[in-house]
Design a protein around this motif. Structure first.
Motif, PDB file in Angstrom:
ATOM      1  N   ARG A  94       0.818  -1.204   0.000  1.00  0.00           N
ATOM      2  CA  ARG A  94       0.000   0.000   0.000  1.00  0.00           C
ATOM      3  C   ARG A  94       0.857   1.261   0.000  1.00  0.00           C
ATOM      4  N   PRO A  99      -3.959   2.739  -3.508  1.00  0.00           N
ATOM      5  CA  PRO A  99      -4.403   2.469  -2.140  1.00  0.00           C
ATOM      6  C   PRO A  99      -5.082   3.696  -1.557  1.00  0.00           C
ATOM      7  N   ASP A 122      -8.816  -0.037   3.795  1.00  0.00           N
ATOM      8  CA  ASP A 122      -8.072  -1.207   3.312  1.00  0.00           C
ATOM      9  C   ASP A 122      -8.426  -1.502   1.853  1.00  0.00           C
ATOM     10  N   PHE A 169      -8.343  -0.616  -2.425  1.00  0.00           N
ATOM     11  CA  PHE A 169      -7.647  -0.053  -3.576  1.00  0.00           C
ATOM     12  C   PHE A 169      -8.685   0.430  -4.584  1.00  0.00           C
TER      13      PHE A 169
END
Length: 511
Positions: A210, A228, A233, A235
């Motif tokens: 990330r 990211p 959490d 993308f």
């Protein structure tokens, strides 16, 4: 506001806003803090999901500072990371796609801020609620008409019922396929962008760091990018495809990503949201028709190249908000609202040209020329530059009022943005120029230096930004210099310069 409120209470509002995206919410915030009664209706049953536009340019951050939402947005956002280029399952190069710029005293927000649009919208909505504003979800504007005094809009309610609401003005912030624009018969035209489409998705993925904005090129000309998203959490994934109508189901997204990258389908643990994207560009022929205004994507559609669309849209609402406030709360003539189209449509033309050029060039590097800090209104009928022989490069009327760290008369730290923040005009008096007494509700006056200063400039930052000589600057509520006048004869200059603003709701400003 609940459904019963619409059924039983809401029959008339000052402003009806169609669309609860960034444009409509920013406008709603600005109107709420001015005491203007507005209702936002959104046909979806929830605020828009998906990361979509992720970049807030520095000028938009200044707008958010004024609207009281920037601190929350900064906490939820972050910087764009370095880009990693992948080939054959490994990173072969890294580069900074988004140029990083150091802040200065006049420009405290100097870099794009990355925040997913769904979170941006949530925070705008929370700020609107803090100010007593409201959004009615699951409610669609289906028909409307207007006369010289009123707009009447028919709303389809979530329970299947219907309600007619009347408003002084209607603002269409209902997107590129705007129902209102089509209902008005306003045309939209623009440059042709090459055919193609992409799958846009928010994903959870394993086995990918990330710390980078990941990019893969494919021999067939396709590509994939995965960004990211800060403080999540997820993308954001953008996958270029050759078909016009690709499948966007979770399994199809997994398969497509596996074909474009080194990732296996099972590494995509969740497809949180997905959508089909086709690049379009267009500009509405008109931004105002009677009592109805087009804003945001309803008025202009951009390629996402350069991250200009959302930012331009928010600033549409910011330009229109203070003008509606002057008309509805301070008795300004309706003609002030004509300057919305006069000022914003040329900006939309310029931004459309920029985003189209970047789209066609396929260049990925982004610099300070996209920060929208150099946008201004020097040719607006609301702008008056009254100083002779202004040096080249100096601040002129019509341009953004810069920030400057300084101190209050008792030595406390202060910023000019603190003076500008709020729904008022701001008069900056440099030196001992004589100015007429002004109504504090409409115009806040700050004397800088001179015999009886409100603000001190010990480090010279105000002088650097506004010039070292005496003079006066009248700053509009949206942070642009409306009037710049010399100190000599400043009272007379300012009285004359305020004439359009007296007609624009400042009639009672001069006591």
């Amino acid at each position: 506001m609940g459904l019963n409120d619409v059924k039983e209470a809401v029959q008339h509002v000052d402003v009806l806003i169609a669309g609860a995206g960034p444009t409509g919410l920013a406008l709603g915030i600005d109107l709420a803090r001015r005491g203007v009664r507005a209702l936002i209706v959104e046909r979806q049953d929830r605020l828009s999901p998906g990361a979509r536009g992720t970049g807030l340019q520095p000028r938009t951050q200044e707008v958010y500072d004024d609207l009281g939402v920037l601190e929350a947005v900064q906490a939820a956002g972050g910087m764009f990371p370095e880009t990693a280029i992948w080939e054959n399952g490994r990173i072969v190069s890294r580069h900074q796609m988004i140029e990083h710029v150091d802040p200065t005293p006049s420009t405290p927000y100097s870099n794009g801020l990355m925040i997913p649009q769904w979170r941006n919208v949530e925070l705008l909505h929370e700020r609107l609620q803090e100010l007593g504003g409201s959004v009615l979800l699951g409610t669609e504007l289906t028909a409307f008409d207007q006369d010289a005094d009123t707009v009447r809009a028919e709303l389809a309610l979530p329970d299947g019922g219907r309600r007619t609401v009347t408003a002084r003005y209607l603002v269409a912030a209902d997107g590129g396929r705007s129902t209102v624009r089509k209902g008005l018969g306003v045309g939209m035209s623009g440059p042709e962008l090459e055919e193609g489409s992409a799958v846009l998705a928010d994903l959870r993925v394993t086995g990918l760091d990330r710390d980078h904005w990941h990019r893969w090129a494919h021999p067939d000309g396709g590509f994939a990018m995965m960004l990211p998203l800060a403080h999540t959490d997820l993308f954001q994934t953008f996958i270029g495809v050759s078909t016009e109508a690709p499948d966007t189901s979770p399994d199809a997204v997994r398969a497509l990503l596996a074909a474009r990258t080194h990732l296996a389908p099972e590494q995509v643990t969740e497809v949180h949201w997905s959508s089909l994207f086709r690049p379009r560009a267009g500009l509405a022929d008109r931004f105002r028709i009677g009592r109805i205004f087009l804003a945001g994507d309803a008025a202009h559609i951009h390629s996402p190249a350069g991250g200009q669309g959302l930012n331009t849209s928010v600033q549409d609402g910011y330009n229109l908000g203070w003008k509606l406030g002057q008309v509805l709360r301070h008795g300004a003539p309706d003609a002030l609202l004509d300057t919305y189209e006069t000022e914003r449509r040329p900006i939309a033309v310029r931004i459309l040209d920029t985003s189209t050029r970047l789209h066609r060039s396929r260049t990925m590097r982004r610099g300070r020329d996209l920060h929208q800090l150099d946008i201004g209104y020097p040719d607006s009928p609301l702008t008056q530059e009254l100083r002779p022989d202004v040096p080249e490069g100096a601040l002129r009327a019509g341009y953004r009022a810069p920030d400057a760290p300084c101190r209050t008369a008792d030595g406390a730290p202060f910023r000019l943005f603190d003076a500008l923040r709020g729904p008022h005009f701001t008069l900056l008096v440099l030196g001992d120029a004589e100015v007429p007494p002004l109504d504090d509700e409409l115009v806040r006056t700050y004397r800088i230096g001179g015999r009886t200063p409100d603000l001190l400039d010990p480090d010279g930052h105000i002088g650097d930004a506004y010039g070292s000589g005496p003079g006066v600057f009248l700053v509009r509520p949206d942070g642009y210099v409306a009037v710049a006048a010399p100190a000599e004869g400043a009272a007379g200059h300012l009285a004359a310069a305020l004439e359009p603003y007296r007609a624009a709701g400042l009639a009672g400003a001069v006591r």
